[in-house]
Motif scaffolding. Structure first.
Motif, mmCIF file in Angstrom:
data_model
loop_
_atom_site.group_PDB
_atom_site.id
_atom_site.type_symbol
_atom_site.label_atom_id
_atom_site.label_comp_id
_atom_site.label_asym_id
_atom_site.label_seq_id
_atom_site.Cartn_x
_atom_site.Cartn_y
_atom_site.Cartn_z
ATOM 1 N N LEU A 12 -4.990 8.166 7.000
ATOM 2 C CA LEU A 12 -4.291 7.578 6.137
ATOM 3 C C LEU A 12 -4.182 6.140 6.538
ATOM 4 O O LEU A 12 -4.109 5.156 5.545
ATOM 5 N N GLY A 13 -3.757 5.828 7.739
ATOM 6 C CA GLY A 13 -3.440 4.522 8.131
ATOM 7 C C GLY A 13 -1.980 4.138 7.854
ATOM 8 O O GLY A 13 -1.295 4.823 7.275
ATOM 9 N N GLU A 14 -1.729 2.894 8.050
ATOM 10 C CA GLU A 14 -0.233 1.981 7.571
ATOM 11 C C GLU A 14 -0.088 2.052 6.055
ATOM 12 O O GLU A 14 -1.007 1.895 5.519
ATOM 13 N N VAL A 15 1.136 2.535 5.751
ATOM 14 C CA VAL A 15 1.271 2.543 4.371
ATOM 15 C C VAL A 15 2.746 1.808 4.431
ATOM 16 O O VAL A 15 3.732 1.743 5.182
ATOM 17 N N ASP A 16 2.960 0.839 3.242
ATOM 18 C CA ASP A 16 4.335 0.367 3.016
ATOM 19 C C ASP A 16 5.509 1.086 2.276
ATOM 20 O O ASP A 16 6.552 1.098 2.472
ATOM 21 N N ILE A 17 4.609 1.985 1.341
ATOM 22 C CA ILE A 17 5.639 2.818 0.481
ATOM 23 C C ILE A 17 4.957 4.362 0.774
ATOM 24 O O ILE A 17 3.921 4.571 0.619
ATOM 25 N N ARG A 72 0.832 -1.121 -0.005
ATOM 26 C CA ARG A 72 -0.061 0.104 0.050
ATOM 27 C C ARG A 72 0.826 1.271 -0.034
ATOM 28 O O ARG A 72 1.748 1.324 0.777
ATOM 29 N N ALA A 73 0.711 2.281 -1.030
ATOM 30 C CA ALA A 73 1.446 3.287 -1.110
ATOM 31 C C ALA A 73 0.497 4.621 -0.939
ATOM 32 O O ALA A 73 -0.596 4.656 -1.514
ATOM 33 N N PHE A 74 1.257 5.744 -0.618
ATOM 34 C CA PHE A 74 0.674 6.913 -0.371
ATOM 35 C C PHE A 74 1.859 7.754 -1.398
ATOM 36 O O PHE A 74 2.896 7.971 -1.009
ATOM 37 N N VAL A 75 1.263 8.629 -1.974
ATOM 38 C CA VAL A 75 2.033 9.573 -3.114
ATOM 39 C C VAL A 75 1.525 11.021 -2.670
ATOM 40 O O VAL A 75 0.302 11.437 -3.324
ATOM 41 N N ALA A 97 -1.529 -1.013 -4.053
ATOM 42 C CA ALA A 97 -2.883 -0.004 -3.722
ATOM 43 C C ALA A 97 -2.281 1.237 -3.563
ATOM 44 O O ALA A 97 -1.154 1.281 -2.802
ATOM 45 N N VAL A 98 -2.784 2.175 -4.057
ATOM 46 C CA VAL A 98 -2.130 3.534 -4.116
ATOM 47 C C VAL A 98 -3.179 4.598 -3.580
ATOM 48 O O VAL A 98 -4.336 4.557 -3.848
ATOM 49 N N GLY A 147 9.547 -1.532 4.410
ATOM 50 C CA GLY A 147 8.980 -0.314 3.962
ATOM 51 C C GLY A 147 10.018 0.512 3.027
ATOM 52 O O GLY A 147 11.309 0.180 3.251
ATOM 53 N N ARG A 148 9.318 1.585 2.376
ATOM 54 C CA ARG A 148 10.185 2.342 1.300
ATOM 55 C C ARG A 148 9.789 3.710 1.590
ATOM 56 O O ARG A 148 8.333 3.991 1.502
#
Length: 263
Positions: A80-85, A9-12, A33-34, A134-135
């Protein structure tokens, strides 16, 4: 190449157009997922619809927030919750004489270009470290290395982004979390295209001619043209993937050879 992003899961940030949108589309195409972001709810909703059409079956959603407003950022982080990216892409720029830039304008540049990454990384990094993967990727600029005289405020904040990414990477020592920075070069995003159109109207010269003259004026560019957003997105997507596991604390160039140093 399969970049193994299915299930991530990513946030940009700043992803309703330009580089951010291209990054979101690239991550979606790789199966992540973005969550996209922009200042206005209608622009975010439009970007989500466009991405759903471009990548059928994509898991894409959006959260509007203006990173110049800390209260809006707090609301974003809370939902937002948790993101991996995490891709820290949002940024503002303009050409302005140094003596004309007010304290308030300097503060706005730091809030959007630097503090956005601070606030988002402070939210995302602890969870990445706890989960063991994570990234975090910062989209900076060659202007953070070779600061333009007419964009001192912009270049200063982009230099700050470089320092931030370098410092955060040291917090990931011995883990599978990485923090890296991409140094983008002159990119023909919607914002730049709009500036070209403004110059075109003001000077009564065709926009293509204005664009060509700007490209020709950049004497150190090896590419000899503007970079396309998708060309930046390719490097960001690689850094977001498990394939880039040995790259950490780095500043990687996608600048078209504008910078003349070897390191």
């Amino acid at each position: 190449m399969d970049l193994d992003l299915v299930g991530k899961r990513a946030f940009v940030s700043g992803s309703t157009q330009g580089i951010g949108y291209a990054v979101a589309e690239s991550l979606l195409a790789e199966g992540a997922a973005v969550v996209v972001n922009g200042r206005r709810e209608d622009r975010v909703a439009s970007a989500v619809r466009k991405l759903e059409a471009a990548v059928p079956g994509a898991a894409v959603s959006g959260i509007p927030a203006d990173f110049a407003d800390p209260a809006q950022v707090r609301r974003l982080v809370g939902s937002l919750g948790e993101v991996d990216i995490l891709v820290n892409n949002v940024g503002v720029f303009d050409v302005r004489a140094f003596e004309e830039i007010s304290d308030d304008e300097w503060q706005r540049y730091f809030d959007v270009n630097v503090m956005s990454g601070v606030r988002l990384s402070r939210h995302a990094l602890p969870g990445m470290l706890t989960r063991g993967w994570g990234r975090i990727i910062f989209v900076s600029s060659e202007s953070g290395v070779d600061v333009p005289a007419a964009m001192t405020h912009y270049g200063t904040t982009k230099a700050g982004v470089l320092a931030l990414g370098n410092g955060l990477a040291k917090l990931t020592r011995g883990t599978s979390v990485t923090v890296n920075t991409v140094l983008g070069g002159p990119t023909y995003s919607e914002g730049v295209a709009g500036a070209v159109e403004d110059i075109s109207r003001a000077q009564g010269v065709p926009a293509d001619q204005v664009k060509s003259s700007i490209e020709a004026a950049n004497q150190t560019s090896l590419l000899q043209r503007f970079i396309e957003p998708v060309e930046i997105a390719g490097l960001v997507t690689y850094l977001a993937s498990p394939v880039s596991s040995a790259t950490n604390g780095a500043a990687l160039r996608a600048d078209g050879g504008v910078l003349t140093t070897t390191l």
